[in-house]
Structures are given as C-alpha cells and as structure tokens.
Write a protein that holds these residues in place. Structure first.
Motif, PDB file in Angstrom:
ATOM      1  N   SER A 124    -105.369 -21.332  42.801  1.00 60.15           N
ATOM      2  CA  SER A 124    -105.173 -21.485  41.353  1.00 60.15           C
ATOM      3  C   SER A 124    -104.468 -20.252  40.798  1.00 60.15           C
ATOM      4  CB  SER A 124    -106.518 -21.686  40.652  1.00 60.15           C
ATOM      5  OG  SER A 124    -107.354 -20.582  40.902  1.00 60.15           O
ATOM      6  N   PHE A 125    -103.810 -20.470  39.667  1.00 55.10           N
ATOM      7  CA  PHE A 125    -103.132 -19.358  39.008  1.00 55.10           C
ATOM      8  C   PHE A 125    -104.166 -18.453  38.342  1.00 55.10           C
ATOM      9  CE2 PHE A 125     -99.593 -22.410  39.082  1.00 55.10           C
ATOM     10  CZ  PHE A 125     -98.568 -21.574  39.514  1.00 55.10           C
ATOM     11  N   VAL A 126    -103.931 -17.145  38.431  1.00 53.55           N
ATOM     12  CA  VAL A 126    -104.715 -16.197  37.633  1.00 53.55           C
ATOM     13  C   VAL A 126    -103.839 -15.747  36.464  1.00 53.55           C
ATOM     14  CG1 VAL A 126    -105.934 -13.988  37.623  1.00 53.55           C
ATOM     15  CG2 VAL A 126    -106.059 -15.481  39.637  1.00 53.55           C
ATOM     16  N   ALA A 127    -102.664 -15.211  36.791  1.00 54.43           N
ATOM     17  CA  ALA A 127    -101.757 -14.736  35.738  1.00 54.43           C
ATOM     18  C   ALA A 127    -100.372 -14.484  36.308  1.00 54.43           C
ATOM     19  CB  ALA A 127    -102.303 -13.432  35.154  1.00 54.43           C
ATOM     20  N   ASN A 287    -102.051 -34.891  40.845  1.00 51.55           N
ATOM     21  CA  ASN A 287    -103.272 -34.086  40.809  1.00 51.55           C
ATOM     22  C   ASN A 287    -102.955 -32.610  40.523  1.00 51.55           C
ATOM     23  OD1 ASN A 287    -105.837 -32.944  41.359  1.00 51.55           O
ATOM     24  ND2 ASN A 287    -105.174 -32.540  43.459  1.00 51.55           N
ATOM     25  N   THR A 288    -103.457 -32.124  39.394  1.00 48.15           N
ATOM     26  CA  THR A 288    -103.321 -30.680  39.116  1.00 48.15           C
ATOM     27  C   THR A 288    -104.691 -30.090  38.784  1.00 48.15           C
ATOM     28  OG1 THR A 288    -102.798 -31.205  36.824  1.00 48.15           O
ATOM     29  CG2 THR A 288    -100.933 -30.768  38.276  1.00 48.15           C
ATOM     30  N   ILE A 289    -105.750 -30.826  39.185  1.00 50.95           N
ATOM     31  CA  ILE A 289    -107.117 -30.385  38.870  1.00 50.95           C
ATOM     32  C   ILE A 289    -107.379 -29.016  39.506  1.00 50.95           C
ATOM     33  CG2 ILE A 289    -109.587 -30.914  39.220  1.00 50.95           C
ATOM     34  CD1 ILE A 289    -108.711 -33.906  39.387  1.00 50.95           C
ATOM     35  N   GLY A 290    -107.876 -28.106  38.709  1.00 53.06           N
ATOM     36  CA  GLY A 290    -108.298 -26.808  39.237  1.00 53.06           C
ATOM     37  C   GLY A 290    -107.173 -25.824  39.491  1.00 53.06           C
ATOM     38  N   LEU A 291    -105.949 -26.190  39.182  1.00 54.45           N
ATOM     39  CA  LEU A 291    -104.798 -25.324  39.450  1.00 54.45           C
ATOM     40  C   LEU A 291    -104.676 -24.209  38.414  1.00 54.45           C
ATOM     41  CD1 LEU A 291    -102.482 -25.238  41.491  1.00 54.45           C
ATOM     42  CD2 LEU A 291    -101.213 -26.811  40.027  1.00 54.45           C
ATOM     43  N   VAL A 296    -100.617 -19.942  33.028  1.00 55.78           N
ATOM     44  CA  VAL A 296     -99.233 -19.448  33.115  1.00 55.78           C
ATOM     45  C   VAL A 296     -98.260 -20.346  32.347  1.00 55.78           C
ATOM     46  CG1 VAL A 296     -99.461 -18.142  35.257  1.00 55.78           C
ATOM     47  CG2 VAL A 296     -99.110 -20.606  35.377  1.00 55.78           C
ATOM     48  N   GLY A 297     -98.789 -21.402  31.703  1.00 57.80           N
ATOM     49  CA  GLY A 297     -97.930 -22.284  30.894  1.00 57.80           C
ATOM     50  C   GLY A 297     -97.144 -23.285  31.715  1.00 57.80           C
ATOM     51  N   LEU A 298     -97.727 -23.775  32.812  1.00 55.34           N
ATOM     52  CA  LEU A 298     -97.052 -24.777  33.657  1.00 55.34           C
ATOM     53  C   LEU A 298     -96.916 -26.094  32.883  1.00 55.34           C
ATOM     54  CD1 LEU A 298     -96.080 -25.484  36.606  1.00 55.34           C
ATOM     55  CD2 LEU A 298     -98.394 -26.374  36.971  1.00 55.34           C
ATOM     56  N   ALA A 299     -95.685 -26.613  32.807  1.00 55.70           N
ATOM     57  CA  ALA A 299     -95.447 -27.825  32.006  1.00 55.70           C
ATOM     58  C   ALA A 299     -95.747 -29.091  32.814  1.00 55.70           C
ATOM     59  CB  ALA A 299     -93.998 -27.858  31.530  1.00 55.70           C
ATOM     60  N   GLU A 311     -83.996 -30.016  41.582  1.00 56.68           N
ATOM     61  CA  GLU A 311     -84.193 -29.088  42.707  1.00 56.68           C
ATOM     62  C   GLU A 311     -85.655 -28.699  42.904  1.00 56.68           C
ATOM     63  OE1 GLU A 311     -81.385 -25.797  42.273  1.00 56.68           O
ATOM     64  OE2 GLU A 311     -80.145 -27.027  43.599  1.00 56.68           O
ATOM     65  N   CYS A 312     -86.559 -29.382  42.194  1.00 59.49           N
ATOM     66  CA  CYS A 312     -88.000 -29.104  42.293  1.00 59.49           C
ATOM     67  C   CYS A 312     -88.417 -27.792  41.637  1.00 59.49           C
ATOM     68  CB  CYS A 312     -88.492 -29.138  43.743  1.00 59.49           C
ATOM     69  SG  CYS A 312     -88.402 -30.777  44.471  1.00 59.49           S
ATOM     70  N   LYS A 313     -87.583 -27.277  40.718  1.00 62.50           N
ATOM     71  CA  LYS A 313     -87.964 -26.078  39.957  1.00 62.50           C
ATOM     72  C   LYS A 313     -88.833 -26.511  38.789  1.00 62.50           C
ATOM     73  CE  LYS A 313     -83.949 -23.149  40.697  1.00 62.50           C
ATOM     74  NZ  LYS A 313     -82.515 -23.286  40.469  1.00 62.50           N
ATOM     75  N   THR A 314     -89.946 -25.823  38.567  1.00 60.04           N
ATOM     76  CA  THR A 314     -90.774 -26.110  37.390  1.00 60.04           C
ATOM     77  C   THR A 314     -90.214 -25.311  36.211  1.00 60.04           C
ATOM     78  OG1 THR A 314     -92.284 -24.255  37.682  1.00 60.04           O
ATOM     79  CG2 THR A 314     -92.789 -26.268  38.919  1.00 60.04           C
ATOM     80  N   ASN A 315     -90.935 -25.320  35.094  1.00 60.10           N
ATOM     81  CA  ASN A 315     -90.488 -24.534  33.933  1.00 60.10           C
ATOM     82  C   ASN A 315     -90.738 -23.039  34.121  1.00 60.10           C
ATOM     83  OD1 ASN A 315     -93.345 -25.016  33.738  1.00 60.10           O
ATOM     84  ND2 ASN A 315     -93.286 -24.262  31.635  1.00 60.10           N
ATOM     85  N   LEU A 316     -91.435 -22.646  35.203  1.00 57.90           N
ATOM     86  CA  LEU A 316     -91.785 -21.237  35.410  1.00 57.90           C
ATOM     87  C   LEU A 316     -90.885 -20.620  36.485  1.00 57.90           C
ATOM     88  CD1 LEU A 316     -95.652 -21.713  35.635  1.00 57.90           C
ATOM     89  CD2 LEU A 316     -94.349 -20.930  33.632  1.00 57.90           C
ATOM     90  N   PRO A 317     -90.374 -19.409  36.239  1.00 56.59           N
ATOM     91  CA  PRO A 317     -89.514 -18.795  37.260  1.00 56.59           C
ATOM     92  C   PRO A 317     -90.276 -18.574  38.565  1.00 56.59           C
ATOM     93  CG  PRO A 317     -90.055 -17.228  35.478  1.00 56.59           C
ATOM     94  CD  PRO A 317     -90.555 -18.568  35.045  1.00 56.59           C
TER      95      PRO A 317
END
Ligand code: FAD
Ligand code: NAI
Length: 477
Positions: A124-127, A287-291, A296-299, A311-317
């Motif tokens: 999971s993301f912390v920061a 499924n994004t449960i618990g991520l 971090v603002g994942l869209a 290209e499978c890039k998310t909104n986060l660098p």
C-alpha cells in the motif's frame, strides 16, 4: 525498521504483476513484488486470480471432467468400453489444488531465478516522497521511484445474493465444489452465461449435474461472432445445458441446503428455480482495496478501475497500472502483455501492446476462440469484407479425432484482403487461434494463409481452407 530501496516495486503477483516484475529484473532493475494471496496453510500463493481461482484451476477441472465425459460417452465409438465408471470428485478437486500449487511454486522459483525480492503481504502507498513513493510491503517499509499496480479484480456481487462460498458461489467457491463432500450437486444454478458460467456449467454438467444458466441479455455470447454464438447455443443445448436468456432476477433466497432464484423469464412470466448450489458469474470489478491510493491521489474511474492512458501510465508520475485493475478485457495474457510493456517503458524502451489482436478463448467443448473483428462489427462499421468458412466436418484430422463440431471463419478486407478477424468453434480452437493472431500481427492477407503449407492431417488445415474460402476456392469442401 529501515526502509528498503528498490528501482521498481510491483504490487500484485498475478499474471500482470509477476510478469512485469520478471521483465523489469531482466532489464537490470532492482525489483520487488508484493502479493498478499494466501494458500490454505497461510503461506504465499503468488499467481493471483489466474493461478489460484481462475485460468489454471478451471482448466484443470475442465480437463478432468472432459476425460470423464469421453469415457462415458465418446470412447465407445473407438471400441473402448469400461464398466462401472466412477468419478472421485474430492480427488479431482485435490488434483486441481496440486496443479495450482505447482504454479504457485513455479512463480516463487522464477522470482528467485530472476532475483526479484518477494514480499508476502499487502502492498500500500504511504506517501509520495523524494521523487518516488514510500510503500508498505507486508510488515516492511520500502521505497521505489517506479511503482506498478497489478491488483486485479474481484467477482461482482449480485445485490441480495452475497457470496457465502457454500450455497452462493463466486469463482472461488465454484472451483471448490465437492472439495470436502466429494459430491456433485444434483442441480446447479448459474447466473450469467459469460465465460465463467459456460466453463463452470460445462464442468458440472459433464459430472452429472442438471445445470440451468440464467442470463440477463436477450442475446447469447454477444461478444462473439454471431455465427459462432448461434452454433455454440445449439451445441450447448444438445449437451444438456439449459441456458435461459433475457431473464430478470427478482430475488435469491437461501434455505439450509438449497437456494431458490425467483426471476422473470423473457416472456415476462414469473419463474422459480431451486438448486443445490448457485454460481454467480456476472462479471468482475477492479480491485484497489487496501492500496491506500487516496494517500497519493491515485485517480479511479466511476467503476473503480485505475485510470491509465494507452501506455498504462496513471495520473501519478512513476506509477503504472496493468491487468484487470485497468480498462480493457480481463484476460491473463492481456495483463501479461501490459506488464512486459510497462517494464520496457520504465527502461526507456518502446513497450507495445496491440489491443486489436488480443485473442479470446472459451474452454468449453467445443472450444471457442476468436481474434479481431466480428462480422456484425464490420457490418456496423460499413466496412467492405469477404468471409470464408470451413467446417471441421470436412477436415480429416477432426474426423479421426471424432470431433467434427464447428468451423473456422475468416473475415478479410474486400479490397486489400488483410485479415480482419478469425472466429473458431471446434476442437483445439485455443491452439488454432495462435496462427491467426500471428497472421494479423504481421498484417497478413487471407491469401498469405492460403499459400502457406499446413501439415496434413491437422486441424490447422481448416484455417488454411477458411482462407481459401474467402476467395471461394476451398479444396476439401
Ligand atoms: P490478478 O490475477 O487478480 O492478481 C492480482 C493479485 O494482486 C492477487 O494475487 C491479489 O491477491 C494481489 N493483490 C491485490 N491487492 C493487493 C495489495 N494491496 N497488496 C498485495 N497484493 C495485492 N483469463 C484468461 O486469459 N484465460 C482464462 O482461461 C481465464 N480463466 C479464468 C477463469 C476464472 C474462473 C476467472 C475468475 C478468471 C479467468 N481469467 C482468465 C481471467 C484472469 O484470471 C485475469 O484476467 C487475470 O488473473 C488478471 O491478472 P492480474 O495480474 O491483473 O490480476
Ligand atoms: P462475463 O462478463 O464473461 O459474463 C457475465 C455475464 O453475466 C454476461 O453475459 C452478462 O450479461 C450477465 N449478467 C450480468 N448481470 C446479470 C444479472 N443481474 N443477471 C443475469 N445475468 C447477468 O463475466 P464472468 O463470466 O463473470 O467472467 C469474468 C471475466 O473473467 C470474463 O469477462 C473474462 O474476462 C474472465 N474469464 C476469462 C476466461 C477465459 O479467458 N477463458 C474464463 C473465465 C473468466
């Protein structure tokens, strides 16, 4: 506790994730993969849905049940008879579990071989931090500049019919029927006549269950070419699968050992179906449960899938996502292709996935496989095409096998002759489709296939003949 640094951390060890991790390691990165799936003893079981409760176990049960069906119904034609044929369902399911474990162990071995660090637990993301991401990997804290999310999907619930995996089953419970009791359900209900409904319905029908499949859509297998769907409906009906289209489920009620489904049929009449077990296979949800993507603002989109570009890039660098958790077909090989492409993009290479030629296979008997466009899609586009079809009935190898159901149908551009789609229903369609995918990847024409020497006698000659049929010059039909 100290933070471990990696170049790439992959969250999820299904086909999207473990393949991305291996490819990234091959490209010289220091890679970790985090996966939380537990086996029955609480140990690691990488491979995701595909290995644990999807592709692999379903094919193991399909194979066992097909052997049983052949012994009971088809071997007599070959002069082979056996008295007192029995099926030990508990043993069949135990074999399936062994096959699953072999695959789990295989992935752990591949991680070792490729020097991928494996963490068993939740990722999971912390920061966001220092141009990268601090993450939890099980009990450990890790840091990576590049993160690949491959957290897969879960079975969609039908409101009012929550999975208990005893009477109302998702794919997980469906693959464990008879594990403890060794019993085949007498009556099995399935909601949804998609891929899982047809594959699992086939397994238990072969083992003697009376199977009823309730489907909301008025058309059967709407994603397939209409001629294939029509042939499939005919064959499955003959096999004894009761597929009811255009139904509306009103209520699902559980009793001690049974489930009753109240529904309205296509004619608007109220109906009721009581079964020993009910499989609900009405699609899957990302499924994004618990991520902890919120940190971090994942869209996510409105369906809960992670938003990615082509290209499978998310909104986060530096954060990528692949497989069932993003748009596109929920197929293991699609997830794998995206995993490889992402690893190559991280390495500055030009990873590529051709979404137009991802094959589909339904492992029923006969098998159904296709690639490219259906005839109805070409008509809707107004594209001029030519169509060639060849029945397995006219193929010598199919006759020798005693499996002549179905056909190969090829669609090619009317002007350029480029192959636009191939649709197969019949023996080993899953294997035959590979040639067609390759032909389309190389932008082959139907004439190219028609001019290639195919071994005789082989089922693949039917593909060549379908190509000849595009030009109305079959040799054996
Ligand atoms: P998954 O395989 O779902 O893997 C995701 C992994 O991530 C899981 O192990 C999960 O535990 C883990 N995870 C999730 N969140 C976290 C987290 N926060 N931390 C750590 N780990 C996490 N496809 C085919 O192509 N062919 C088939 O024959 C086929 N048969 C199928 C049969 C059934 C019954 C089902 C249900 C599916 C089938 N599929 C088939 C679909 C295929 O299983 C999926 O498309 C494929 O597994 C998707 O791969 P993935 O890597 O995206 O996700
Ligand atoms: P699916 O999308 O294949 O089929 C779901 C079916 O349920 C559809 O026909 C839909 O119209 C129907 N449905 C939806 N809501 C309904 C309702 N309320 N009542 C009645 N019917 C309803 O989904 P399935 O079978 O659950 O499989 C999920 C995914 O897993 C597949 O789409 C596929 O991506 C993957 N899979 C792939 C396999 C393969 O490649 N051989 C095998 C099994 C699964």
């Amino acid at each position: 506790m100290s933070t471990k640094n990696f170049d790439v951390v992959v969250i999820g060890g299904g086909p999207g994730g473990y393949i991305a991790a291996i490819r990234a390691a091959q490209l010289g990165f220091n890679v970790a993969c985090v996966d939380e799936w537990k086996n029955d003893k609480g140990g690691p079981a990488p491979g995701g849905t595909c290995t644990n409760v999807g592709c692999i176990p379903s094919k193991a049960l399909l194979q066992s049940s097909e052997h049983y069906e052949h012994l009971n119904h088809h071997f007599a034609d070959h002069g082979i008879t056996a008295d007192n044929v029995k099926i030990d369902v508990a043993k069949m399911v135990a074999r399936k579990n062994t096959v699953v474990k072999q695959n789990n162990d295989g992935i752990l071995y591949l991680f070792k071989k490729n020097k991928v660090t494996f963490f068993h637990g939740r990722g999971s993301f912390v920061a966001a931090k220092d141009g990268g991401y601090e993450l939890k990997a099980g009990d450990e804290t890790v840091f990576a500049k590049q993160v690949v999310l491959a957290t897969g999907s879960n079975a969609r619930q039908l409101p009012g019919a929550e999975f208990d995996e005893d009477l109302i089953l998702s794919n997980d419970g469906a693959l464990r029927i008879g594990e403890q009791s060794g019993a085949t359900p007498k009556k099995l209900g399935v909601i949804g006549s998609g891929v899982i409904g047809l594959e699992m319905g086939s397994v238990w029908r072969r083992l003697g269950a009376e199977v009823t499949i309730l489907e909301a859509m008025p058309a059967f297998l709407a994603a397939a070419d209409e001629s294939v769907a029509k042939e499939a409906a005919k064959v499955f009906k003959k096999q004894g699968l009761d597929i009811q289209l255009g139904v509306k489920i009103s209520k699902v009620t559980k009793a001690k050992d049974s489930v009753t489904v109240a529904y309205t049929d296509a004619k608007g009449a109220e109906q009721s179906l009581t079964v020993d077990k009910l499989i609900v296979s009405i699609g899957r949800v990302a499924n994004t449960i618990g991520l902890n993507g919120e940190a971090v603002g994942l869209a996510l989109d409105e369906r809960g899938a992670i938003v990615v570009d082509a290209e499978c890039k998310t909104n986060l660098p530096g954060v990528w996502a692949v497989g069932d958790v993003v748009r596109g077909p929920m197929l293991a090989h699609k997830a794998e292709e995206e995993g490889v492409a992402v690893a190559e993009r991280i390495a500055g290479q030009h990873g590529h996935v051709d979404f137009d030629i991802i094959p589909w296979v339904i492992y029923t008997s006969p098998e159904i496989a296709w690639v490219g466009k259906t005839e109805q899609a070409l008509k809707a586009e107004g594209r001029a095409y030519r169509s060639g079809q060849f029945p397995f009935m006219a193929n010598g190898r199919a006759r020798a096998l005693g499996d002549t159901t179905g056909f190969v149908k090829m669609l090619a551009d009317a002007k350029t002759d480029e192959i636009l789609g191939v649709h197969i229903i019949g023996p080993y369609a899953s294997e035959l489709i590979a040639e067609c995918v390759m032909a389309m990847a190389f932008k082959a024409s139907s004439e190219d296939i028609a001019r290639i020497c195919h071994a005789h006698p082989s089922l693949s000659e039917s593909t060549k003949e379908a190509a000849l049929a595009v030009d109305k010059r079959t040799l054996n039909f």
